[in-house]
Design an enzyme around this catalytic site. Structure first.
Site, PDB file in Angstrom:
ATOM      1  CG  ASP A  96      59.659 -19.597  25.561  1.00 30.64           C
ATOM      2  OD1 ASP A  96      60.024 -20.395  24.664  1.00 30.64           O
ATOM      3  OD2 ASP A  96      60.440 -19.065  26.361  1.00 30.64           O
ATOM      4  CE  LYS A 158      60.192 -18.245  30.011  1.00 25.59           C
ATOM      5  NZ  LYS A 158      59.926 -17.500  28.753  1.00 25.59           N
ATOM      6  CE  LYS A 187      63.522 -18.959  28.497  1.00 29.04           C
ATOM      7  NZ  LYS A 187      62.934 -18.483  27.216  1.00 29.04           N
TER       8      LYS A 187
END
Length: 229
Positions: A96, A158, A187
């Site tokens: 991430d 995300k 996400k």
């Protein structure tokens, strides 16, 4: 097709997160034990803890996940790429990364795209999620960030680090889903602490949830509940 909200199905969408700076080895070990017990998708930790997590999760379906350029996104692309490569070498199956938020605010989209692409190239074979830190962006900037992440070959966009001025919102998840289309992952992360909020994010289009409250969330989920979109 209805989205299942039973505990097992919901757990499989959760990145069980322990990113606080004072996280101890004992706490990280406990998080891994919880993830194995409940069937979370991954355990997300800072890079220094990846090797420990990968060892504890070895042989299971739970993945080791790490964060790159976290939480500011203000490191150079060279360092982000090296950090990502090292995390994968240590056993991370998912990465991430935080975008260069300042460059996006400047309108330097080529720099933002190149930053994402550098990390993508450094972690081929791993799932790449791109944190856009939506709370700091205008809606147009959010859309641009999503397009750049998709063009660079990321697997997910995300919403948030959870360390800035705000976390995931249903509106941001819906905007991101509309921008990336049906096939790319979205996400939601930051402030997801209850089943109600988790459900709202999934209904808005999230396919993964980042939270340190996964056990509480699935504890609220009734077995056999298959309501949803």
């Amino acid at each position: 097709m209805a989205q299942s909200f039973d505990p097992k199905s919901l757990a499989s969408l959760i990145d069980h997160t322990i990113l606080k700076p004072d996280a101890t080895t004992a706490q990280v070990t406990t998080a891994c034990e919880q993830a194995l017990r409940h069937g979370f998708k991954s355990v997300c930790v800072n890079p220094v803890q990846v090797r420990t997590v990968a060892g504890l999760l070895a042989g299971s379906d739970v993945r080791a996940c790490s964060v790159i350029g976290f939480p500011l996104g203000a490191g150079t692309s060279r360092i982000k790429a090296a950090e990502a490569a090292a995390a994968v070498a240590d056993g991370a199956a998912e990465i991430d990364m935080v975008i260069d938020i300042g460059a996006l605010k400047d309108g330097r989209t080529d720099a933002v795209g190149a930053d994402i692409a550098a990390v993508r190239d450094a972690c081929r074979g791993a799932v790449l999620k791109v944190i856009i830190e939506a709370c700091l962006l205008t809606d147009d900037e959010k859309r641009t960030a999503c397009r750049l992440a998709k063009a660079a070959g990321a697997d997910f966009v995300k919403t948030s680090t959870g360390f800035s001025t705000g976390g995931a919102t249903r509106a941001d998840v819906a905007l991101m889903r509309a921008e990336v289309g049906p096939d790319m992952g979205v996400k939601a992360s930051g402030g997801i602490r209850t089943l109600e909020v988790a459900r709202a994010m999934i209904e808005a289009g999230a396919t993964r949830l980042g939270t340190s409250s996964g056990i509480a969330i699935i504890g609220e989920a009734p077995a056999g509940d298959a309501s949803g979109p």
